[in-house]
Design a protein around this motif. Structure first.
Motif, mmCIF file in Angstrom:
data_model
loop_
_atom_site.group_PDB
_atom_site.id
_atom_site.type_symbol
_atom_site.label_atom_id
_atom_site.label_comp_id
_atom_site.label_asym_id
_atom_site.label_seq_id
_atom_site.Cartn_x
_atom_site.Cartn_y
_atom_site.Cartn_z
ATOM 1 N N GLN A 38 -53.840 -11.962 28.196
ATOM 2 C CA GLN A 38 -54.414 -10.624 28.266
ATOM 3 C C GLN A 38 -53.810 -9.743 27.177
ATOM 4 O OE1 GLN A 38 -53.924 -9.048 32.221
ATOM 5 N NE2 GLN A 38 -51.855 -9.819 32.454
ATOM 6 N N THR A 39 -54.689 -8.923 26.613
ATOM 7 C CA THR A 39 -54.327 -8.043 25.510
ATOM 8 C C THR A 39 -54.568 -6.607 25.930
ATOM 9 O OG1 THR A 39 -54.962 -9.736 23.900
ATOM 10 C CG2 THR A 39 -54.774 -7.478 23.090
ATOM 11 N N LEU A 40 -53.582 -5.759 25.700
ATOM 12 C CA LEU A 40 -53.677 -4.354 26.078
ATOM 13 C C LEU A 40 -54.358 -3.561 24.968
ATOM 14 C CD1 LEU A 40 -52.444 -2.458 28.432
ATOM 15 C CD2 LEU A 40 -50.891 -1.715 26.638
ATOM 16 N N TYR A 41 -55.385 -2.817 25.334
ATOM 17 C CA TYR A 41 -56.076 -1.930 24.399
ATOM 18 C C TYR A 41 -55.772 -0.476 24.751
ATOM 19 C CZ TYR A 41 -58.774 -5.456 21.920
ATOM 20 O OH TYR A 41 -59.140 -6.493 21.106
ATOM 21 N N VAL A 42 -55.895 0.395 23.752
ATOM 22 C CA VAL A 42 -55.652 1.820 23.953
ATOM 23 C C VAL A 42 -56.840 2.614 23.432
ATOM 24 C CG1 VAL A 42 -53.149 1.614 23.815
ATOM 25 C CG2 VAL A 42 -54.450 2.050 21.739
ATOM 26 N N LEU A 43 -56.966 3.819 23.942
ATOM 27 C CA LEU A 43 -57.939 4.776 23.433
ATOM 28 C C LEU A 43 -57.195 5.721 22.494
ATOM 29 C CD1 LEU A 43 -60.810 6.061 23.542
ATOM 30 C CD2 LEU A 43 -59.952 7.475 25.431
ATOM 31 N N ALA A 44 -57.714 5.895 21.291
ATOM 32 C CA ALA A 44 -57.037 6.731 20.305
ATOM 33 C C ALA A 44 -58.063 7.546 19.532
ATOM 34 C CB ALA A 44 -56.198 5.874 19.356
ATOM 35 N N ALA A 45 -57.540 8.494 18.761
ATOM 36 C CA ALA A 45 -58.369 9.386 17.959
ATOM 37 C C ALA A 45 -57.590 9.725 16.697
ATOM 38 C CB ALA A 45 -58.700 10.650 18.756
ATOM 39 N N ARG A 156 -58.653 -13.438 28.438
ATOM 40 C CA ARG A 156 -59.269 -14.695 28.032
ATOM 41 C C ARG A 156 -58.801 -15.782 28.986
ATOM 42 N NH1 ARG A 156 -61.263 -14.526 22.727
ATOM 43 N NH2 ARG A 156 -62.369 -16.393 23.424
ATOM 44 N N GLY A 157 -59.723 -16.665 29.371
ATOM 45 C CA GLY A 157 -59.371 -17.759 30.269
ATOM 46 C C GLY A 157 -59.033 -17.250 31.662
ATOM 47 N N GLY A 158 -58.564 -18.156 32.509
ATOM 48 C CA GLY A 158 -58.088 -17.775 33.835
ATOM 49 C C GLY A 158 -59.132 -17.152 34.729
ATOM 50 N N GLU A 159 -60.399 -17.619 34.619
ATOM 51 C CA GLU A 159 -61.473 -17.019 35.418
ATOM 52 C C GLU A 159 -61.238 -17.143 36.918
ATOM 53 O OE1 GLU A 159 -61.880 -18.404 32.624
ATOM 54 O OE2 GLU A 159 -63.134 -17.047 31.456
ATOM 55 N N SER A 160 -60.483 -18.143 37.325
ATOM 56 C CA SER A 160 -60.254 -18.351 38.760
ATOM 57 C C SER A 160 -59.034 -17.593 39.280
ATOM 58 C CB SER A 160 -60.073 -19.848 39.043
ATOM 59 O OG SER A 160 -58.929 -20.350 38.358
ATOM 60 N N LEU A 161 -58.320 -16.890 38.391
ATOM 61 C CA LEU A 161 -57.105 -16.194 38.815
ATOM 62 C C LEU A 161 -57.445 -14.922 39.584
ATOM 63 C CD1 LEU A 161 -54.812 -16.434 35.644
ATOM 64 C CD2 LEU A 161 -54.815 -17.906 37.668
ATOM 65 N N SER A 162 -56.656 -14.636 40.596
ATOM 66 C CA SER A 162 -56.791 -13.377 41.330
ATOM 67 C C SER A 162 -56.064 -12.269 40.567
ATOM 68 C CB SER A 162 -56.183 -13.520 42.725
ATOM 69 O OG SER A 162 -54.773 -13.699 42.636
ATOM 70 N N GLU A 163 -56.311 -11.020 40.976
ATOM 71 C CA GLU A 163 -55.620 -9.904 40.328
ATOM 72 C C GLU A 163 -54.108 -10.032 40.492
ATOM 73 O OE1 GLU A 163 -56.531 -7.362 38.349
ATOM 74 O OE2 GLU A 163 -58.457 -8.397 38.277
ATOM 75 N N LYS A 164 -53.682 -10.496 41.647
ATOM 76 C CA LYS A 164 -52.250 -10.673 41.872
ATOM 77 C C LYS A 164 -51.678 -11.719 40.927
ATOM 78 C CE LYS A 164 -48.839 -11.455 45.511
ATOM 79 N NZ LYS A 164 -48.614 -11.732 46.952
ATOM 80 N N GLN A 165 -52.441 -12.784 40.674
ATOM 81 C CA GLN A 165 -51.981 -13.815 39.742
ATOM 82 C C GLN A 165 -51.952 -13.290 38.306
ATOM 83 O OE1 GLN A 165 -54.912 -16.726 41.091
ATOM 84 N NE2 GLN A 165 -53.242 -18.126 41.693
ATOM 85 N N ALA A 172 -50.001 -10.174 25.691
ATOM 86 C CA ALA A 172 -49.740 -10.763 24.375
ATOM 87 C C ALA A 172 -49.213 -9.734 23.388
ATOM 88 C CB ALA A 172 -51.018 -11.401 23.833
ATOM 89 N N ASN A 173 -49.532 -8.463 23.606
ATOM 90 C CA ASN A 173 -49.208 -7.447 22.593
ATOM 91 C C ASN A 173 -48.519 -6.215 23.167
ATOM 92 O OD1 ASN A 173 -51.438 -6.430 24.005
ATOM 93 N ND2 ASN A 173 -52.198 -5.335 22.208
ATOM 94 N N TYR A 174 -47.983 -6.325 24.371
ATOM 95 C CA TYR A 174 -47.272 -5.190 24.967
ATOM 96 C C TYR A 174 -46.081 -5.716 25.748
ATOM 97 C CZ TYR A 174 -46.065 -1.226 27.922
ATOM 98 O OH TYR A 174 -45.378 -0.222 28.563
#
Length: 485
Positions: A38-45, A156-165, A172-174
């Motif tokens: 998972q990659t963290l995105y931000v909102l910026a201006a 990306r990937g991990g479609e079967s994972l729960s939110e807790k998992q 990857a970037n935070y």
């Protein structure tokens, strides 16, 4: 024996069948071959944006009353996913036609700066040209930020994972263990009315409202312009001639704020002579407070102070950029160090070659305008061009403009932090506290806090309207450059 041979043959056939089928099954389900990430995105201006936060509902609808032009820039380098799927993964249920995709990400940032449009991009690809916009009051650059409760996450990937998992999957970037913030401040002079208030209400009085914020910094810079004296008794004549000293107990304010490093390049550092300078340096040494921009000799004052935090490697340098006479340090006398720009440029290049991030603060000319003059532009620019990531004017008694590019920030002046000029001019009652956010030894973002004086000693936070008015004046004279400085 025949049974054994038969069994062996069957096992061999099963193995061959598995070897044949596994690639086929994997190819049929591409996600099965992708490691969950998972990659963290931000909102910026663009940096000069005044708006600080937006409601998630306004972002979801790209409300043109809140989002410039009702359009958004999406910055992502993945080539195997289309814009619609990308937006859905970030939980941005917006019309894809109102989102413009740019790749590579550098082009997206340049487009945001050029057009004024807001942008969604990976956290670690931020740079100082962009301001992080909070969503419902939450920003990834805040200390209290919880990435696992943030909407802008690309998985990306991990479609079967729960939110807790997913909560067990690192980003990857935070990584907060790689983050540092450095807080730079303007003029501190614990004299006159400030001293009177501190005598009456205690040393912590000036920072009652802003102290918690200052204490939150990983690295807090204080520009203390005035020496402490063993006996600080100023005559009316000295005060009228701007000859200052501070009482030793006022040091409790700096210690209580968690000061990390003290700048001593100020004009008044020699006001009470060599004895007061040496006395002050002894107090700092005893308190474990490193200092720069001055010292017991000129050579000492020209040395950088090194501070490392979370893998981010800083070097603080400073000097007095006014005409000769304000800075008295020599090889035989203590005081503030006069600016030797050629030497500073050489030191900055050496520090960059060592993997350090030079932060330069200057006691420069006091110029009561938002925009800098030509001398400031030239001399601050020399240090930035040499490789300083920040060049900050500690001398200004009012907030001034910025000059921002991809890899460095110049701020010509912040205004007063603790000084009694609240009623000198309307502008001298205002100031900024600049919080610089670093990640993996790179300047990521600038967070400009705005304060006002409510009496001659004490500052407090501006209202939303006051803040907007100040930022509009500063940003009207600010330059944001596409590309490196």
């Amino acid at each position: 024996m025949q049974i054994s041979i038969c069994l062996t043959s069957k096992l061999r056939m099963i193995a061959i069948l598995l070897i044949t089928l596994v690639p086929i099954l994997t190819a049929a389900d591409p996600a099965a071959a992708i490691e969950p990430s998972q990659t963290l995105y931000v909102l910026a201006a663009p940096f000069t944006t005044v708006t600080d936060t937006v409601e998630s509902s306004a972002l979801a609808s790209l409300d043109p009353e809140r989002i410039p032009d009702g359009l958004l820039i999406a910055a992502f380098d993945e080539t195997d996913i289309d814009k619609k799927a990308f937006l859905a993964e970030l939980s941005l249920e917006v019309d894809p036609a109102r989102v413009v995709r740019y790749s590579p990400i550098e082009e997206a940032i340049a487009a945001s700066v050029r057009t004024g449009r807001w942008i969604v991009l990976p956290f670690d690809r931020l740079d100082p040209r962009l301001k992080v916009i909070a969503i419902d009051g939450v920003r990834p650059i805040d200390k209290s930020f919880n990435p696992y409760r943030w909407p802008l996450v690309f998985r990306r990937g991990g479609e079967s994972l729960s939110e807790k998992q997913w909560d067990d999957i690192p980003f990857a970037n935070y990584d907060p263990s790689k983050l540092s913030d450095v807080m730079l401040t303007g003029v501190t002079a614990l004299v006159r009315a400030v001293a009177n208030y501190m005598d009456g209400f205690g040393p912590d009085f000036p920072a009652v409202y802003t102290g918690d914020y200052l204490r939150s910094a990983d690295i807090l810079h204080i520009n203390n312009e005035v020496p402490f004296a063993a006996v600080c008794q100023q005559t009316p004549q000295q005060l009228s001639n701007l000859v200052f000293c501070s009482k030793e107990r006022y040091l409790d304010l700096l210690i209580g704020l968690g000061t990390s490093v003290v700048e001593i390049s100020g004009d008044h550092f020699q006001d009470f002579g060599d004895d007061a300078v040496n006395y002050t340096l002894d107090l700092y040494d005893k308190a474990g407070l490193p200092y720069y921009g001055g010292g017991r000799t000129l050579s000492e004052g020209q040395r950088p102070v090194f501070i490392d935090h979370n893998g981010n490697r800083f070097a603080f340098l400073g000097c007095n950029g006014k005409e000769e006479g304000y800075a008295a340090a020599s090889e035989t006398r203590p005081g503030a160090a006069h600016c030797d720009y050629s030497l500073m440029e050489k030191r900055i290049r050496e520090l960059r070659a060592q993997g350090r991030l030079p932060i330069v603060t200057l006691q420069h000319i006091e110029y009561y305008k938002v925009a800098p003059n030509d001398q400031m532009i030239t001399e601050y620019g020399r240090l930035a061009d040499a490789g300083a990531v920040i060049v900050s004017g500690s001398q200004s008694h009012m907030p001034m403009a910025f000059d921002v590019s991809r890899d460095r920030v110049i701020h010509y002046g912040l205004g007063n932090l603790f000084f009694d000029q609240a009623y000198f001019l309307p502008e001298t009652a205002e100031a900024t506290i600049d919080r610089y956010v670093f990640y993996e030894n790179r300047l990521l973002s600038v967070d400009v806090a705005t304060i006002k004086f409510i009496n001659l000693a004490q500052n407090d936070w501006m209202t939303a309207d006051e803040r907007a008015g100040l930022l509009e004046r500063i940003y009207a004279e600010t330059i944001v450059r596409n590309g490196a400085g």
